[in-house]
Scaffold this motif. Structure first.
Motif, PDB file in Angstrom:
ATOM      1  N   GLY A 154       0.831  -1.210   0.000  1.00  0.00           N
ATOM      2  CA  GLY A 154       0.000   0.000   0.000  1.00  0.00           C
ATOM      3  C   GLY A 154       0.857   1.247   0.000  1.00  0.00           C
ATOM      4  N   SER A 156       1.513   3.190  -2.563  1.00  0.00           N
ATOM      5  CA  SER A 156       1.234   4.158  -3.634  1.00  0.00           C
ATOM      6  C   SER A 156       0.554   5.417  -3.122  1.00  0.00           C
ATOM      7  CB  SER A 156       0.379   3.501  -4.721  1.00  0.00           C
ATOM      8  OG  SER A 156      -0.852   3.109  -4.169  1.00  0.00           O
ATOM      9  N   SER A 157       0.099   5.424  -1.869  1.00  0.00           N
ATOM     10  CA  SER A 157      -0.497   6.663  -1.351  1.00  0.00           C
ATOM     11  C   SER A 157      -0.567   6.629   0.174  1.00  0.00           C
ATOM     12  CB  SER A 157      -1.908   6.867  -1.928  1.00  0.00           C
ATOM     13  OG  SER A 157      -2.799   5.955  -1.352  1.00  0.00           O
ATOM     14  N   ILE A 159      -0.693   6.646   4.110  1.00  0.00           N
ATOM     15  CA  ILE A 159       0.189   6.249   5.212  1.00  0.00           C
ATOM     16  C   ILE A 159       1.336   5.379   4.692  1.00  0.00           C
ATOM     17  CG2 ILE A 159       0.263   4.981   7.408  1.00  0.00           C
ATOM     18  CD1 ILE A 159      -2.757   5.717   7.738  1.00  0.00           C
ATOM     19  N   ARG A 179      -1.126  -1.469  -6.483  1.00  0.00           N
ATOM     20  CA  ARG A 179      -1.558  -1.765  -7.860  1.00  0.00           C
ATOM     21  C   ARG A 179      -1.163  -0.659  -8.834  1.00  0.00           C
ATOM     22  NH1 ARG A 179      -7.659  -2.404  -6.260  1.00  0.00           N
ATOM     23  NH2 ARG A 179      -6.906  -0.571  -5.183  1.00  0.00           N
ATOM     24  N   ARG A 180      -1.078   0.588  -8.368  1.00  0.00           N
ATOM     25  CA  ARG A 180      -0.850   1.707  -9.303  1.00  0.00           C
ATOM     26  C   ARG A 180       0.651   1.907  -9.541  1.00  0.00           C
ATOM     27  NH1 ARG A 180      -4.653   5.910  -6.249  1.00  0.00           N
ATOM     28  NH2 ARG A 180      -3.941   4.611  -4.526  1.00  0.00           N
ATOM     29  N   ASP A 205      -1.903  -7.089  -6.916  1.00  0.00           N
ATOM     30  CA  ASP A 205      -3.244  -6.897  -6.366  1.00  0.00           C
ATOM     31  C   ASP A 205      -3.423  -7.899  -5.225  1.00  0.00           C
ATOM     32  OD1 ASP A 205      -5.879  -6.800  -5.714  1.00  0.00           O
ATOM     33  OD2 ASP A 205      -6.624  -6.842  -7.773  1.00  0.00           O
ATOM     34  N   LEU A 206      -3.408  -7.396  -4.002  1.00  0.00           N
ATOM     35  CA  LEU A 206      -3.427  -8.296  -2.841  1.00  0.00           C
ATOM     36  C   LEU A 206      -4.806  -8.881  -2.561  1.00  0.00           C
ATOM     37  CD1 LEU A 206      -1.033  -6.400  -0.405  1.00  0.00           C
ATOM     38  CD2 LEU A 206      -0.522  -8.375  -1.840  1.00  0.00           C
ATOM     39  N   ASN A 230       0.610  -2.711   5.252  1.00  0.00           N
ATOM     40  CA  ASN A 230      -0.160  -1.474   5.366  1.00  0.00           C
ATOM     41  C   ASN A 230      -1.351  -1.400   4.409  1.00  0.00           C
ATOM     42  OD1 ASN A 230      -0.435   1.621   5.842  1.00  0.00           O
ATOM     43  ND2 ASN A 230      -0.094   1.382   3.629  1.00  0.00           N
ATOM     44  N   TYR A 295     -15.176  -3.618   7.831  1.00  0.00           N
ATOM     45  CA  TYR A 295     -13.890  -2.945   8.017  1.00  0.00           C
ATOM     46  C   TYR A 295     -13.437  -3.042   9.474  1.00  0.00           C
ATOM     47  CZ  TYR A 295     -10.292   0.621   8.250  1.00  0.00           C
ATOM     48  OH  TYR A 295      -9.100   1.277   8.468  1.00  0.00           O
ATOM     49  N   LYS A 299     -10.085  -4.916  11.129  1.00  0.00           N
ATOM     50  CA  LYS A 299      -9.045  -4.231  11.902  1.00  0.00           C
ATOM     51  C   LYS A 299      -8.904  -4.839  13.303  1.00  0.00           C
ATOM     52  CE  LYS A 299      -7.503  -1.917   8.624  1.00  0.00           C
ATOM     53  NZ  LYS A 299      -6.112  -1.996   8.178  1.00  0.00           N
ATOM     54  N   GLY A 326      -6.536   6.879  13.842  1.00  0.00           N
ATOM     55  CA  GLY A 326      -7.944   7.231  13.657  1.00  0.00           C
ATOM     56  C   GLY A 326      -8.038   7.851  12.280  1.00  0.00           C
ATOM     57  N   THR A 328      -7.401   9.741   9.128  1.00  0.00           N
ATOM     58  CA  THR A 328      -6.139  10.285   8.618  1.00  0.00           C
ATOM     59  C   THR A 328      -6.412  10.817   7.219  1.00  0.00           C
ATOM     60  OG1 THR A 328      -5.009   8.550   9.861  1.00  0.00           O
ATOM     61  CG2 THR A 328      -3.703   9.717   8.223  1.00  0.00           C
ATOM     62  N   THR A 330      -5.958  10.862   3.878  1.00  0.00           N
ATOM     63  CA  THR A 330      -5.388  10.097   2.773  1.00  0.00           C
ATOM     64  C   THR A 330      -6.522   9.860   1.767  1.00  0.00           C
ATOM     65  OG1 THR A 330      -6.000   7.985   3.735  1.00  0.00           O
ATOM     66  CG2 THR A 330      -3.877   8.875   4.405  1.00  0.00           C
TER      67      THR A 330
HETATM   68  N1  LIG Z   1      -6.984   7.020   6.449  1.00  0.00           N
HETATM   69  C1  LIG Z   1      -7.588   6.654   7.538  1.00  0.00           C
HETATM   70  O1  LIG Z   1      -8.468   7.360   8.054  1.00  0.00           O
HETATM   71  C2  LIG Z   1      -7.182   5.374   8.222  1.00  0.00           C
HETATM   72  C3  LIG Z   1      -7.534   5.203   9.561  1.00  0.00           C
HETATM   73  C4  LIG Z   1      -7.170   4.044  10.204  1.00  0.00           C
HETATM   74  C5  LIG Z   1      -6.483   3.064   9.516  1.00  0.00           C
HETATM   75  N2  LIG Z   1      -6.144   3.236   8.221  1.00  0.00           N
HETATM   76  C6  LIG Z   1      -5.431   2.151   7.536  1.00  0.00           C
HETATM   77  O2  LIG Z   1      -4.245   2.663   6.957  1.00  0.00           O
HETATM   78  C7  LIG Z   1      -3.843   1.817   5.884  1.00  0.00           C
HETATM   79  C8  LIG Z   1      -3.436   2.695   4.727  1.00  0.00           C
HETATM   80  O3  LIG Z   1      -4.544   3.421   4.286  1.00  0.00           O
HETATM   81  P1  LIG Z   1      -4.448   4.943   3.859  1.00  0.00           P
HETATM   82  O4  LIG Z   1      -5.187   5.739   4.851  1.00  0.00           O
HETATM   83  O5  LIG Z   1      -3.076   5.323   3.542  1.00  0.00           O
HETATM   84  O6  LIG Z   1      -5.378   4.894   2.559  1.00  0.00           O
HETATM   85  P2  LIG Z   1      -5.005   5.031   1.015  1.00  0.00           P
HETATM   86  O7  LIG Z   1      -4.375   6.340   0.756  1.00  0.00           O
HETATM   87  O8  LIG Z   1      -6.265   4.703   0.289  1.00  0.00           O
HETATM   88  O9  LIG Z   1      -3.931   3.887   0.777  1.00  0.00           O
HETATM   89  C9  LIG Z   1      -4.289   2.531   0.681  1.00  0.00           C
HETATM   90  C10 LIG Z   1      -3.168   1.784   0.041  1.00  0.00           C
HETATM   91  O10 LIG Z   1      -3.534   0.402  -0.051  1.00  0.00           O
HETATM   92  C11 LIG Z   1      -3.343  -0.026  -1.380  1.00  0.00           C
HETATM   93  N3  LIG Z   1      -4.312  -1.042  -1.775  1.00  0.00           N
HETATM   94  C12 LIG Z   1      -5.659  -0.962  -1.726  1.00  0.00           C
HETATM   95  N4  LIG Z   1      -6.200  -2.053  -2.268  1.00  0.00           N
HETATM   96  C13 LIG Z   1      -5.189  -2.848  -2.665  1.00  0.00           C
HETATM   97  C14 LIG Z   1      -5.106  -4.107  -3.323  1.00  0.00           C
HETATM   98  N5  LIG Z   1      -6.204  -4.765  -3.696  1.00  0.00           N
HETATM   99  N6  LIG Z   1      -3.901  -4.621  -3.576  1.00  0.00           N
HETATM  100  C15 LIG Z   1      -2.791  -3.953  -3.238  1.00  0.00           C
HETATM  101  N7  LIG Z   1      -2.781  -2.759  -2.626  1.00  0.00           N
HETATM  102  C16 LIG Z   1      -3.973  -2.202  -2.351  1.00  0.00           C
HETATM  103  C17 LIG Z   1      -3.515   1.229  -2.238  1.00  0.00           C
HETATM  104  O11 LIG Z   1      -2.779   1.111  -3.450  1.00  0.00           O
HETATM  105  P3  LIG Z   1      -3.394   0.899  -4.909  1.00  0.00           P
HETATM  106  O12 LIG Z   1      -4.752   1.518  -4.906  1.00  0.00           O
HETATM  107  O13 LIG Z   1      -2.418   1.565  -5.803  1.00  0.00           O
HETATM  108  O14 LIG Z   1      -3.427  -0.582  -5.072  1.00  0.00           O
HETATM  109  C18 LIG Z   1      -2.875   2.275  -1.359  1.00  0.00           C
HETATM  110  O15 LIG Z   1      -1.515   2.324  -1.564  1.00  0.00           O
HETATM  111  C19 LIG Z   1      -5.014   0.899   5.602  1.00  0.00           C
HETATM  112  O16 LIG Z   1      -4.734  -0.373   6.138  1.00  0.00           O
HETATM  113  C20 LIG Z   1      -6.157   1.538   6.364  1.00  0.00           C
HETATM  114  O17 LIG Z   1      -7.100   0.595   6.776  1.00  0.00           O
HETATM  115  C21 LIG Z   1      -6.487   4.363   7.557  1.00  0.00           C
END
Ligand SMILES: NC(=O)c1ccc[n+]([C@@H]2O[C@H](COP(=O)([O-])OP(=O)(O)OC[C@H]3O[C@@H](n4cnc5c(N)ncnc54)[C@H](OP(=O)(O)O)[C@@H]3O)[C@@H](O)[C@H]2O)c1
Length: 402
Positions: A154, A156-157, A159, A179-180, A205-206, A230, A295, A299, A326, A328, A330
């Motif tokens: 994860g 590509s964007s 956290i 994936r991107r 693609d996980l 992640n 979801y 978690k 909490g 974030t 993104t």
């Molecule tokens: N943002 C929040 O509010 C928040 C809060 C608590 C926990 N989290 C956790 O933080 C982690 C990172 O999320 P983020 O907030 O950074 O969100 P994000 O910007 O949407 O990043 C998610 C990452 O996961 C990758 N991903 C999604 N589906 C995938 C797949 N099928 N195969 C491979 N990679 C995949 C995406 O890459 P591609 O799309 O390029 O595949 C992206 O790099 C997640 O586990 C999320 O549950 C986020």
């Protein structure tokens, strides 16, 4: 044995080691004797200058025993709480000495006499205070602790990208996966230029077994010392209204992929006798979230998996931590279909996670989230928490999915 002793003593200044040995003697030899063998009538304990005798002394010896045992652990494991606690406790001893002797002598002369036994402890409290940085959390030295390569899923964007950037700044080569491809390639070029590390991009693609296998194949020739599980996604909305296939993908990415990757890569870490694994969980793992049910369940899975592995792997010198953010800022909210709301900065979240690696089994980002995760969910009981959470989640859910 000689090497073990060398390891135990080389880390800290000699005077701290001497005090650690003294505390070990008190914890393992003197205090058990004092508590269980010394006649009650002869027992005396002093706390804050107050002298306790007889059965009271026996009772007040218990916290003394605890203090010495905690000090041995604190010195040996270099716990951050020692930075404040050691000078505070020694200052308490200085105060006790002063009050005790001053009261015995009485009058103005007593003040003078009390100062003498207190002085060495005042000096020691000052020495501990000046040396408090020794107990500060160690700066990241990921490459030394874990080895040359990290794998961040994860990346590509959000956290994941922040984690990858901070790991590379610390000198580790990084495998970036998602994936991107274009995004990963841009980040890889930035990291190579800015941090002088090697990178590798593995598009996978996980949510598919074939993607998980492709990622493992893509890192087969590398010594992955730090695994960052992640990649993750959410999917907001009433359970029967959201797409079933999306929910399957969510469970596979958030739960199955971390299990498969960790299982495959932990073998090498065990053989090398070092490693680190970070799971990105969420505060959502502590509270059942209606309208985000799958979801929050995934978690909770990540939290239990990570904390259980922390217990299982710590003896093998493999650090495990569950990072629990909490909200974030993104792309998560957009992907999950949530109505946009504010949150923490992804760089800050990544920093908290990496700093906690090797320090604790899980870490919640931000004190409000900590209260939500630890206090609210326990005080309210889970059904009540779910009831309250329903109204909160409803505000983040588009109307057509309620
Ligand atoms: N943002 C929040 O509010 C928040 C809060 C608590 C926990 N989290 C956790 O933080 C982690 C990172 O999320 P983020 O907030 O950074 O969100 P994000 O910007 O949407 O990043 C998610 C990452 O996961 C990758 N991903 C999604 N589906 C995938 C797949 N099928 N195969 C491979 N990679 C995949 C995406 O890459 P591609 O799309 O390029 O595949 C992206 O790099 C997640 O586990 C999320 O549950 C986020």
């Amino acid at each position: 044995m000689r090497e073990w002793l060398y390891d135990v003593f080389r880390e800290r200044p000699w005077w701290m080691s001497a005090i650690m040995v003294f505390c070990a003697f008190m914890a393992f030899v003197y205090m058990p004797w004092d508590l269980f063998m010394k006649p009650v009538a002869q027992d005396e304990e002093v706390w804050f200058g107050i002298v306790f005798r007889g059965s009271w002394a026996k009772l007040m010896a218990l916290p003394h025993w605890f203090v010495y045992a905690a000090a041995v652990y604190g010195f040996r494991r270099r716990r951050p709480w020692m930075a404040f606690w050691a000078p505070a406790y020694v200052a308490q001893v200085a105060f006790s000495m002063f009050v005790w002797r001053a009261a015995q002598t009485g009058g103005l002369a007593g003040l003078f006499v009390g100062l003498f036994p207190a002085l060495p402890f005042i000096a020691l409290a000052v020495a501990f205070w000046n040396a408090r940085d020794y107990f500060a959390p160690r700066p990241l030295a990921l490459v030394t602790r874990f080895g040359p390569w990290a794998l961040v899923t994860g990346a590509s964007s959000g956290i994941g990208a922040s984690l990858a950037r901070q790991i590379a700044r610390d000198g580790m080569n990084v495998v970036l996966s998602a994936r991107r491809e274009e995004r990963l390639a841009t980040l890889a070029a930035d990291l190579e230029r800015e941090c002088g590390v090697e990178t590798r991009v593995v598009v996978a693609d996980l949510s598919e077994r074939s993607g998980q296998a492709a990622l493992l194949e893509g890192v087969r020739d590398l010594e992955i010392g730090l695994l960052v599980n992640n990649a993750g996604l959410g999917c907001i909305g009433r359970f029967d209204l959201v797409d079933g296939e999306q929910l399957r993908r969510l469970v596979t990415v958030n739960c199955e992929a971390p299990v498969v990757l960790t299982h495959a890569l932990v073998q090498g870490m065990r053989e090398r006798g070092r490693g680190g694994i970070l799971f990105t969980g969420s505060v959502a793992g502590h509270i059942p979230l209606p309208l985000h049910a799958v979801y929050s369940a995934t978690k909770a899975f990540d939290l239990f998996l990570g904390e259980a592995l922390w217990g299982e792997l710590r003896a093998s010198n493999i650090d495990v931590v569950v990072l629990e953010p909490g909200s974030t800022e993104t792309e998560f909210q957009e992907v999950a279909g949530e109505i946009a709301h504010s949150g923490h900065d992804a760089d800050e979240v990544a920093r908290v996670g990496l700093a906690a690696l090797g320090q604790q089994p899980s870490v919640v980002v931000g004190w409000m989230n900590w209260i939500r995760a630890n206090v609210a969910s326990r005080l309210l009981t889970r059904p009540i928490a779910a009831h309250v959470a329903h109204s909160v989640m409803a505000k983040q859910t588009p109307e057509d999915l309620l």
